[in-house]
Design a protein around this motif. Structure first.
Motif, PDB file in Angstrom:
ATOM      1  N   ALA A  55       0.715  -1.319   0.186  1.00  0.00           N
ATOM      2  CA  ALA A  55      -0.167  -0.058   0.046  1.00  0.00           C
ATOM      3  C   ALA A  55       0.830   1.316   0.071  1.00  0.00           C
ATOM      4  O   ALA A  55       0.362   2.288  -0.874  1.00  0.00           O
ATOM      5  CB  ALA A  55      -0.981  -0.085   1.327  1.00  0.00           C
ATOM      6  N   LYS A  56       2.089   1.150   0.612  1.00  0.00           N
ATOM      7  CA  LYS A  56       2.758   2.406   0.782  1.00  0.00           C
ATOM      8  C   LYS A  56       3.563   2.545  -0.566  1.00  0.00           C
ATOM      9  O   LYS A  56       3.729   3.747  -0.921  1.00  0.00           O
ATOM     10  CB  LYS A  56       4.110   2.222   1.892  1.00  0.00           C
ATOM     11  CG  LYS A  56       3.270   2.009   3.518  1.00  0.00           C
ATOM     12  CD  LYS A  56       4.604   2.031   4.299  1.00  0.00           C
ATOM     13  CE  LYS A  56       3.960   2.355   5.515  1.00  0.00           C
ATOM     14  NZ  LYS A  56       4.858   1.858   6.604  1.00  0.00           N
ATOM     15  N   LEU A  57       3.659   1.562  -1.299  1.00  0.00           N
ATOM     16  CA  LEU A  57       4.357   1.673  -2.614  1.00  0.00           C
ATOM     17  C   LEU A  57       3.447   1.998  -3.650  1.00  0.00           C
ATOM     18  O   LEU A  57       3.680   3.015  -4.323  1.00  0.00           O
ATOM     19  CB  LEU A  57       4.918   0.013  -3.287  1.00  0.00           C
ATOM     20  CG  LEU A  57       5.472   0.236  -4.494  1.00  0.00           C
ATOM     21  CD1 LEU A  57       6.874   0.950  -4.594  1.00  0.00           C
ATOM     22  CD2 LEU A  57       5.516  -1.469  -4.788  1.00  0.00           C
ATOM     23  N   SER A  58       2.019   1.737  -3.421  1.00  0.00           N
ATOM     24  CA  SER A  58       1.072   2.466  -4.330  1.00  0.00           C
ATOM     25  C   SER A  58       1.040   3.976  -4.010  1.00  0.00           C
ATOM     26  O   SER A  58       0.975   4.675  -5.027  1.00  0.00           O
ATOM     27  CB  SER A  58      -0.153   1.647  -3.979  1.00  0.00           C
ATOM     28  OG  SER A  58      -0.206   0.417  -4.230  1.00  0.00           O
ATOM     29  N   ALA A  59       1.100   4.257  -2.705  1.00  0.00           N
ATOM     30  CA  ALA A  59       0.921   5.806  -2.399  1.00  0.00           C
ATOM     31  C   ALA A  59       2.068   6.622  -3.173  1.00  0.00           C
ATOM     32  O   ALA A  59       1.930   7.457  -3.433  1.00  0.00           O
ATOM     33  CB  ALA A  59       0.993   5.714  -0.888  1.00  0.00           C
ATOM     34  N   GLN A  60       3.145   5.947  -3.194  1.00  0.00           N
ATOM     35  CA  GLN A  60       4.407   6.841  -3.692  1.00  0.00           C
ATOM     36  C   GLN A  60       4.063   6.541  -5.081  1.00  0.00           C
ATOM     37  O   GLN A  60       4.325   7.873  -5.601  1.00  0.00           O
ATOM     38  CB  GLN A  60       5.900   5.745  -3.501  1.00  0.00           C
ATOM     39  CG  GLN A  60       6.076   5.819  -2.027  1.00  0.00           C
ATOM     40  CD  GLN A  60       7.325   4.765  -1.992  1.00  0.00           C
ATOM     41  OE1 GLN A  60       8.034   4.456  -2.905  1.00  0.00           O
ATOM     42  NE2 GLN A  60       7.743   4.516  -0.815  1.00  0.00           N
ATOM     43  N   VAL A  61       3.510   5.831  -5.903  1.00  0.00           N
ATOM     44  CA  VAL A  61       3.472   6.194  -7.352  1.00  0.00           C
ATOM     45  C   VAL A  61       2.149   6.936  -7.577  1.00  0.00           C
ATOM     46  O   VAL A  61       2.248   7.885  -8.541  1.00  0.00           O
ATOM     47  CB  VAL A  61       3.083   4.618  -7.798  1.00  0.00           C
ATOM     48  CG1 VAL A  61       2.726   4.744  -9.401  1.00  0.00           C
ATOM     49  CG2 VAL A  61       4.186   3.709  -7.857  1.00  0.00           C
ATOM     50  N   ILE A  62       1.346   7.049  -6.784  1.00  0.00           N
ATOM     51  CA  ILE A  62       0.092   7.835  -6.815  1.00  0.00           C
ATOM     52  C   ILE A  62       0.415   9.283  -6.510  1.00  0.00           C
ATOM     53  O   ILE A  62       0.215  10.232  -7.310  1.00  0.00           O
ATOM     54  CB  ILE A  62      -1.054   7.536  -5.653  1.00  0.00           C
ATOM     55  CG1 ILE A  62      -1.658   6.099  -6.446  1.00  0.00           C
ATOM     56  CG2 ILE A  62      -2.005   8.484  -5.742  1.00  0.00           C
ATOM     57  CD1 ILE A  62      -2.666   5.452  -5.255  1.00  0.00           C
TER      58      ILE A  62
END
Lengths: 466, 520
Positions: free
Chosen positions: B110-117
């Motif tokens: 989820a944190k990785l997703s947040a970075q990309v977003i």
């Protein structure tokens, strides 16, 4: 349940299962898998995941008066306590199944893999360490450029360990990566697609693909309506791959001999040796093809028309299915090779079409007076096995080429075509290049194909889908 | 198929308990470990799903065993919403430490997703529609006999007997037989307090007879039209389908098909049997009314939908007699559950009412995103290694309560074709243009069947086709068809789904000759 009862080394699991076997023969396949994926829509990530999997397949063979039977049982997440019940279940399945038609002596004499006792290979989200930031950059550029990006990046690694009661100890590590990128205009009236297969995500850059798709969306700003009909058409490598993969799935020798495939000869026999194309086409598979490496031995988790569990561990040689335009081989197991009298030709893990062409797709476009340039094909299904007539649709961009230039985007079409007929009508093949088969990428990703020029591709009806 | 036995509505299935071997697994303890870790790491929502799915196949070729498998997939998944982003991870080690570690991995994703977003400059946040808490609920599908409790030898013997009956008939050169069976257990728990334990059984027997003309090289096949069902072994022994009747008819039908004339391409009135129409419904209505598709979340793969969200309540989908429901509660349905994979209770609702689009299939995220209120329970994952995606309910065309029989529908056609059984199917990525074939095509002349036709495919645009539906048959023609293998999402997932429908009459549909399409 504690963690201490897990056997953690795959080769030990294989050895222990073989020790537990009381059947006449036993094959044990341990698949250790890991994967990481990212999915996005409208310039934003939607889902993602990392997974680990472990599946143990035990194939027991039991000799009887009427022949040898086989039983196949697979379990995931196997613990030490699960091993004996699993082996017994496979033995019980063999005893309940009756003689297996494809029974053969288990394979012997294949040298052991030197890395059989090594730990499995593994992937993780780290495979996206450079890719993920680049994807974010591609999203930002797309947003600035008035594009929406949709797509999926997946990387998986499966280490397969095969052991048999006849002494085989084999291993294969199969990395498999795919990137699919789809760009759309915000009103979704224009759409373009690009895909790549990769072993490690070091050779794919989403910003480069996004730039390619921006050009294609630009081509689509001029819309041209064309009716159904037969058109000179340039099939790009991904479309050629999708069609020929299906053709190979329909190339089982036994079915052809029995008179029920496109490769059956009217009146009996098969079309082996028949000229399928005027082009010097070579359609081959080779486990050692650079960049497309696949298992060099048979891994069969169950028997079927083109696979036999008894062949597990059998070396898979390079095979030329079509040679100089002539049908050269149909697929066989040891059982069906014996039935049909044909050469043993076990299945394929990659597929390469080569006609010696040197032109890129762009050069083929430049040499086109008037024709259609496809992006890819979709929802391909078999309509008639006798002709191998397939139907499906064009997708994400059909472009009209006039005097060597793309002049605009045409509506999508439904096609009805047979790949076997297409090979006979192809008038030109371009340069063979690695490609991602779009339709079948869930099952088959390792292909290298040229673009093909078809003088009269059958666009059966107009599809207004974008 | 005229005269085929339809669903058995009168029989009560044998009550079962959840498999004790499944409930003996440390379900609650693993869930507690995972959910506690997710909470401790700051997840706004977390859910835990442990599944054991046993799938087996038995195959015979010309009455001899030609392959089979018996696979059990056991594992668990943790899905979180953290910082407004999804994170997902799965594992197979059934220990508390491992479950907690998988929860940590999900939060990391989820944190990785947040970075990309964030890098993309987006402010999109994942939020879920509310759902009442369902604590400690169990649900079991309707079946009598678990097919995995029937000895393999008995299964092989029955399939061999059926194959031999067909092989003994004149003109049958080969017979392929297969049986697929699935026994699925799921345990679900989330941070809101819902926990459910479920058990489903489904089965799909299929036989195909092949005829080959040794002189001309022509060949063709005739497959059984019995649908897969959310039933147990009893489906093969007389409950829900008349196998003896169908097997008896196949050789004659196949011989007639081999002699049948090739169809003349053109426009015909069609009476479409439920054994064919279920698949047209699946492709042109089922997938088209998945709201995640309509919104673009499936765009790169399976595509979008012409039935866009702005057309809800407005789109004229078909004729005014067209009424279609989404239903997760139908007895013996393949997509029937008690609760979906987000803890939402199964429901039934309208998708098309009097010919107008009035509803979609939803999961909790899509329901919240679109302001449609409560999810209607369409989240499903096909394995513990996959994230739940918005998947199809049983989508069914409702019969006319006082509607005609199939014979009477045929009686209303002067020149047409009666279509039975599914075979080839394809539809475009927005669900407009489709092409279908079938198992059996009967010419209709002056209201009567006048022998079979070959080489038939029908091709249409979805709204044109449903707009041409003049009559739907009565409840006596209704059959629950379906498939085990509906594909969707990336990574690819499969789902089993049923579609009920009556026979129906369509006017002026485009018929292709597939031999001519092949250029011959």
């Amino acid at each position: 349940m504690s963690s201490t009862n897990r056997i953690t080394k795959p080769h030990e699991i294989v050895e222990r299962a073989l020790e537990l076997s009381t059947a006449d023969g036993c094959v044990v396949i341990a698949d250790e898998g890991s994967s990481a994926n990212l999915r996005w829509a409208g310039n934003a990530l939607t889902t993602n995941g990392v997974t680990r999997s472990r599946t143990l397949t035990v194939i027991a063979t039991v000799d009887g008066k009427e022949g040898t039977a086989s039983g196949v049982v697979s379990r995931s997440a196997v613990t030490a306590e699960d091993l004996e019940p699993l082996v017994r279940a496979a033995e019980a399945a063999a005893r309940g199944a009756g003689p297996a038609e494809d029974a053969q002596p288990l394979v012997t004499g294949v040298p052991a893999a030197p890395d059989f006792t090594d730990a499995p290979a593994e992937t993780s989200s780290a495979v996206f360490a450079d890719f993920a930031p680049a994807l974010g950059e591609a999203f930002a550029r797309a947003r600035e450029g008035g594009r929406e990006l949709y797509g999926f990046a997946n990387h998986e690694l499966v280490s397969t360990y095969v052991g048999t009661s006849t002494g085989l100890r084999l291993r294969h590590d199969q990395p498999n990566g795919t990137l699919e990128l789809n760009a759309k205009s915000p009103d979704r009236q224009r759409s373009a697609w690009a895909g790549r297969s990769t072993r490690d995500f070091k050779d794919v850059d989403p910003t480069v693909l996004d730039a390619e798709l921006a050009v294609r969306l630009g081509w689509a700003e001029r819309k041209i309506d064309l009716p159904a009909g037969r058109y000179e058409t340039l099939l790009p490598p991904t479309a050629v791959a999708d069609l020929l993969i299906y053709q190979m799935w329909s190339a089982a020798a036994r079915d052809a001999v029995e008179g029920r495939t496109v490769f059956s000869k009217p009146g009996g026999g098969t079309r082996l040796g028949e000229k399928l194309s005027g082009l010097p086409l070579s359609l081959r598979s080779d486990p050692n093809a650079p960049g497309l490496e696949s298992a060099p031995f048979v891994i069969a988790h169950s028997s079927g028309d083109d696979a036999s569990v008894f062949d597990n561990g059998l070396p898979v040689p390079a095979t030329e299915w079509i040679a100089d335009g002539h049908l050269n081989r149909l697929s066989t197991t040891r059982h069906t090779a014996g039935l049909t009298g044909m050469q043993l030709s076990p299945g394929f893990g990659n597929l390469i079409l080569d006609a010696g062409g040197e032109k890129s797709l762009e050069e083929m476009v430049a040499a086109t007076e008037r024709g259609l340039l496809l992006t890819c094909l979709w929802y391909i299904r078999e309509v008639d096995p006798a002709t191998l007539l397939l139907t499906g649709l064009t997708r994400d961009g059909v472009y009209l080429v006039e005097n060597g230039q793309v002049v605009g985007e045409v509506n999508n079409f439904r096609f009805n075509e047979s790949p076997v007929d297409l090979l006979s009508r192809a008038s030109e093949a371009g340069r063979t290049e690695k490609t991602l088969p779009r339709e079948w990428s869930d099952w088959f990703t390792r292909a290298a194909m040229p673009a093909l020029r078809i003088p009269d591709f059958n666009m059966s009806s107009v599809s207004k889908g974008v | 198929m005229i005269g085929a036995t339809g669903p058995d509505h009168g029989r009560t299935s044998v009550p079962h308990s959840i498999d004790a071997a499944f409930t003996a697994l440390p379900l609650r303890a693993l869930a507690d470990a995972a959910l506690a870790r997710a909470r401790a790491l700051g997840a706004e929502h977390a859910d835990f799903r442990l599944e054991r799915i046993r799938s087996a196949s038995w195959r015979l070729r010309d009455a001899k065993p030609s392959g089979g498998s018996d696979t059990t997939d056991l594992g668990y998944a943790v899905r979180v919403v953290h910082g407004g982003s999804w994170g997902f991870a799965s594992g197979v080690d059934l220990t508390m430490d491992a479950a907690a570690k998988v929860a940590s991995q999900a939060v990391a994703m989820a944190k990785l997703s947040a970075q990309v977003i964030k890098a993309a400059g987006s402010d999109e946040r994942v939020e879920l529609a509310d759902e009442p808490v369902h604590a400690d609920r169990t649900w079991i599908s309707a079946y009598d006999v678990n097919p995995f409790e029937v000895p393999d030898a008995e299964k092989a013997a029955l399939l061999a007997d059926w194959s031999s009956r067909l092989l003994a008939a004149d003109g049958v050169a080969h017979v392929d037989a297969s049986l697929l069976a699935v026994h699925e257990n799921k345990f679900y728990a989330d941070t809101a307090g819902t926990s459910t334990t479920q058990q489903r059984v489904r089965i799909h027997p299929q036989l195909t007879a092949v005829a080959v003309n040794g002189t001309t090289g022509e060949f063709d096949s005739m497959r059984t039209i019995a649908p897969p069902a959310g039933r147990g072994w009893e489906y093969l022994t007389g409950t829900g389908w008349d196998w003896n009747s169908e097997l008896e008819q196949i050789p004659g039908l196949l011989a007639e098909k081999m002699r049948a004339p090739s169809v003349e391409a053109g426009r015909y009135d069609l009476v479409v049997d439920p054994s064919n129409l279920w698949l047209t419904i699946h492709e042109s209505i089922g997938h088209a009314t998945e709201l995640d598709r309509a919104l673009g979340y499936e765009a790169a793969y399976a595509g979008t939908s012409f039935a866009t969200f702005d057309q809800l309540g407005k789109l004229k989908y078909g004729s005014s007699i067209m009424n279609v429901t989404g239903d997760r509660t139908a007895e013996h349905g393949l997509a029937t559950v008690g609760f979906d994979d987000e803890g939402v209770q199964a429901q039934s609702w309208d998708l098309v009412k009097d010919g107008t689009l009035v509803g979609y299939q939803l999961d909790r995220r899509i329901a919240k995103l679109t302001g449609l209120g409560r999810s209607n329970g369409c989240a499903f994952a096909d394995s513990p290694g996959h994230v739940p995606v918005q998947r199809m309910a049983n989508v069914s065309l409702q019969p006319d309560p006082g509607g005609l029989s199939t014979e009477d529908l045929i009686g209303g056609v002067e020149r047409g074709i009666y279509v039975v059984g599914d075979r080839s199917w394809s539809i475009d990525m927005q669900r407009y243009n489709f092409q279908f074939t079938g198992q059996r095509f009967f010419r209709i002349e002056n209201g009567k069947l006048a022998g079979q036709l070959r080489d038939v495919a029908y091709q249409a645009t979805t709204t044109d086709f449903w707009g041409s539906m003049e009559k739907v048959g009565g409840p006596q023609t209704y059959v629950l068809g379906g498939a085990f293998n509906c594909g969707k999402a990336q990574p690819g997932q499969v789902a089993a789904v049923s579609h009920g429908c009556p026979s129906a009459l369509f006017r002026d549909v485009n018929i292709l000759n597939t031999t001519q399409e092949a250029g011959r």
